[in-house]
Design an enzyme around this catalytic site. Structure first.
Site, PDB file in Angstrom:
ATOM      1  N   GLY A  52      50.705   8.604  -9.807  1.00 25.05           N
ATOM      2  CA  GLY A  52      51.284   8.451  -8.474  1.00 25.05           C
ATOM      3  C   GLY A  52      50.832   7.181  -7.778  1.00 25.05           C
ATOM      4  O   GLY A  52      50.754   7.131  -6.551  1.00 25.05           O
ATOM      5  N   GLY A  53      50.563   6.126  -8.556  1.00 29.40           N
ATOM      6  CA  GLY A  53      49.967   4.925  -8.002  1.00 29.40           C
ATOM      7  C   GLY A  53      50.864   4.089  -7.124  1.00 29.40           C
ATOM      8  O   GLY A  53      50.401   3.137  -6.509  1.00 29.40           O
ATOM      9  N   GLY A  58      48.428   6.535  -3.300  1.00 32.83           N
ATOM     10  CA  GLY A  58      48.125   5.991  -4.617  1.00 32.83           C
ATOM     11  C   GLY A  58      48.081   4.474  -4.629  1.00 32.83           C
ATOM     12  O   GLY A  58      47.205   3.865  -5.260  1.00 32.83           O
ATOM     13  N   LYS A  84      60.219  -0.918  -9.293  1.00 30.19           N
ATOM     14  CA  LYS A  84      59.529  -1.368  -8.078  1.00 30.19           C
ATOM     15  C   LYS A  84      58.475  -2.411  -8.409  1.00 30.19           C
ATOM     16  O   LYS A  84      58.339  -3.426  -7.720  1.00 30.19           O
ATOM     17  CB  LYS A  84      58.872  -0.184  -7.367  1.00 30.19           C
ATOM     18  CG  LYS A  84      59.823   0.750  -6.671  1.00 30.19           C
ATOM     19  CD  LYS A  84      59.043   1.858  -6.001  1.00 30.19           C
ATOM     20  CE  LYS A  84      59.963   2.892  -5.388  1.00 30.19           C
ATOM     21  NZ  LYS A  84      59.205   4.008  -4.779  1.00 30.19           N
ATOM     22  N   THR A  90      46.601  11.125  -7.876  1.00 29.93           N
ATOM     23  CA  THR A  90      47.156  11.039  -6.521  1.00 29.93           C
ATOM     24  C   THR A  90      48.616  11.457  -6.467  1.00 29.93           C
ATOM     25  O   THR A  90      49.216  11.468  -5.393  1.00 29.93           O
ATOM     26  CB  THR A  90      47.036   9.601  -5.974  1.00 29.93           C
ATOM     27  OG1 THR A  90      47.941   8.742  -6.675  1.00 29.93           O
ATOM     28  CG2 THR A  90      45.616   9.081  -6.117  1.00 29.93           C
ATOM     29  N   LYS A 127      49.327  22.671  -2.033  1.00 25.64           N
ATOM     30  CA  LYS A 127      48.060  21.948  -2.105  1.00 25.64           C
ATOM     31  C   LYS A 127      46.899  22.897  -2.374  1.00 25.64           C
ATOM     32  O   LYS A 127      45.971  22.567  -3.129  1.00 25.64           O
ATOM     33  CB  LYS A 127      47.826  21.172  -0.809  1.00 25.64           C
ATOM     34  CG  LYS A 127      48.816  20.044  -0.579  1.00 25.64           C
ATOM     35  CD  LYS A 127      48.776  19.028  -1.712  1.00 25.64           C
ATOM     36  CE  LYS A 127      49.705  17.863  -1.473  1.00 25.64           C
ATOM     37  NZ  LYS A 127      49.726  16.899  -2.591  1.00 25.64           N
ATOM     38  N   PRO A 129      42.471  14.838   2.417  1.00 22.54           N
ATOM     39  CA  PRO A 129      42.773  14.041   3.605  1.00 22.54           C
ATOM     40  C   PRO A 129      43.675  14.775   4.585  1.00 22.54           C
ATOM     41  O   PRO A 129      44.508  15.603   4.204  1.00 22.54           O
ATOM     42  CB  PRO A 129      43.478  12.810   3.028  1.00 22.54           C
ATOM     43  CG  PRO A 129      44.110  13.302   1.767  1.00 22.54           C
ATOM     44  CD  PRO A 129      43.212  14.383   1.230  1.00 22.54           C
ATOM     45  N   ALA A 130      43.508  14.423   5.866  1.00 23.60           N
ATOM     46  CA  ALA A 130      44.418  14.891   6.899  1.00 23.60           C
ATOM     47  C   ALA A 130      45.749  14.154   6.753  1.00 23.60           C
ATOM     48  O   ALA A 130      45.999  13.506   5.724  1.00 23.60           O
ATOM     49  CB  ALA A 130      43.792  14.649   8.268  1.00 23.60           C
ATOM     50  N   VAL A 180      48.091  11.446   6.484  1.00 21.91           N
ATOM     51  CA  VAL A 180      47.755  10.055   6.165  1.00 21.91           C
ATOM     52  C   VAL A 180      48.670   9.109   6.935  1.00 21.91           C
ATOM     53  O   VAL A 180      49.899   9.207   6.856  1.00 21.91           O
ATOM     54  CB  VAL A 180      47.866   9.798   4.655  1.00 21.91           C
ATOM     55  CG1 VAL A 180      47.455   8.359   4.339  1.00 21.91           C
ATOM     56  CG2 VAL A 180      46.980  10.774   3.886  1.00 21.91           C
TER      57      VAL A 180
END
Length: 370
Positions: free
Chosen positions: A60-61, A66, A92, A133, A220, A243-244, A246
């Site tokens: 998922g970079g 990511g 991309k 990620t 999650k 993480p909250a 993001v």
């Protein structure tokens, strides 16, 4: 993961990714691997063993989180193998003509599907660590996340950890979870003295999430628990970062779908005092710090990550505005007029980020899944 976008949308996203790299100083170079998509590439220069120790794989970079993790790794001298799932993802990267041909400290790409253990094993082979990620999103849906995705995310998490365990070179894994895996629980008695603390020992109630159709929180929670179960008793060091919501430059375009899914049930979260945000650079740094501290047996277990807790209705309204969401009516009683029922705690991550104090891996490792 495998989501289709319009050409215009993809080009705009590429421009933002390019601008982000320029803002941060850029990477030395990104280079897709040639020939066999499972081929292992080594960084040039130095001993092969030294290069392998600084080679990691990121799933998922090219996602919002990511991409920041990849950029942070590159700036700290790592060679990154980027596991891509679709041709669109590869396109991309090819759009980024600003990157040179030298891949000494750059990114090597490999195609891998998180639902296919064999492709994961090929992608991870030769890497010392894995940053998982990758996450599911549904750009075509109203909520950005569905019940079916929650099931898929848990299955993918288990397969990623199994692939890490199976791959001889992999010793460490940093797994991106979410604060949503910690905050959704049955209501606590109102007569408690002081707020209930939500920290790394807190887990969201899967039944509560299912009953209230909080699918992202369910996904999650289930995925992180699946990862811990798969890693238990195995020769793999695992850390999860929770993480909250993001945020950061360009997060409306690059992370809006995940943000909208995250904020389902946000009015209740605001009332309970658990709406929080985390800048994407803070999240990336937390991933890197955890990974490097694991090498010294100084990090393990879960880490809650946030910069700011939103307590005021007007602050939340501004967040909705930034996301392009319709503003909702503020609670009839001001959130500031009464004590919060819950209090978020990120002291564990704070110690990791600000101190070189050593501890044993076992001190931080135990994770209770109940």
């Amino acid at each position: 993961m495998g989501v289709l976008r319009s050409t215009h949308s993809m080009q705009a996203e590429v421009e933002e990714m390019r601008a982000a790299l320029l803002h941060e100083g850029g990477a030395a170079g990104w280079q897709p691997s040639a020939g066999d998509t499972g081929a292992v590439k080594r960084a040039a220069g130095g001993q092969e063993g030294d290069a392998a120790a600084r080679t990691v794989c990121v799933t998922g970079g090219i996602s919002f989180v990511g991409f920041a993790v990849v950029d942070r790794l590159l700036r700290h001298g790592y060679t990154v193998r980027l596991a891509l799932e679709t041709q669109e993802d590869l396109d991309k990267l090819r759009e980024m003509e600003m990157f040179g041909e030298d891949g000494r400290d750059g990114v090597w790409t490999v195609m891998a599907n998180v639902m296919e253990p064999e492709s994961l094993h090929r992608a991870f082979d030769g890497c010392a660590g894995v940053f998982h990620t990758s996450a599911f999103v549904d750009l075509g849906g109203m909520s950005g996340y569905t019940k079916h995705m929650a099931t898929l995310e848990a299955q993918a998490a288990e397969r990623v950890i199994e692939a890490c365990v199976r791959t001889e070179s992999v010793r460490k894994c940093v797994f991106t979870s979410s604060l949503l895996a910690c905050v959704w629980r049955q209501s606590y008695p109102h007569d408690r003295r002081g707020p209930s603390i939500i920290d790394e020992n807190s887990w969201s109630d899967e039944t509560f999430c299912r009953d209230n159709k909080l699918w992202l929180a369910l996904g999650k929670t289930a995925a992180e628990k699946a990862a811990w179960r798969a890693a238990r008793g195995r020769d793999l060091k695992l850390v999860t970062v929770c993480p909250a919501l993001v945020t950061g430059p360009g997060f409306r375009r690059r992370n809006s779908t995940a943000s909208i899914a995250y904020l389902k049930g946000s009015r209740a979260m605001l009332t309970e005092g658990v709406v929080a945000t985390a800048n994407v650079e803070t999240v990336a740094e937390a991933h890197l710090r955890a990974y490097e501290a694991m090498g010294d047996n100084a990090a393990g277990g879960r880490y809650i990550c946030y910069d700011r807790v939103i307590r005021r209705a007007e602050e939340f309204a501004e967040l909705e505005r930034q996301l392009g969401m319709p503003s909702r009516a503020a609670p009839t009683q001001s959130v500031d007029d009464r004590p919060a029922r819950f209090e978020l705690c990120n002291r564990k991550l704070g110690r990791l980020m600000s101190s070189r104090r050593r501890c044993t891996y076992e001190d931080y490792f135990p994770v209770r899944l109940e």
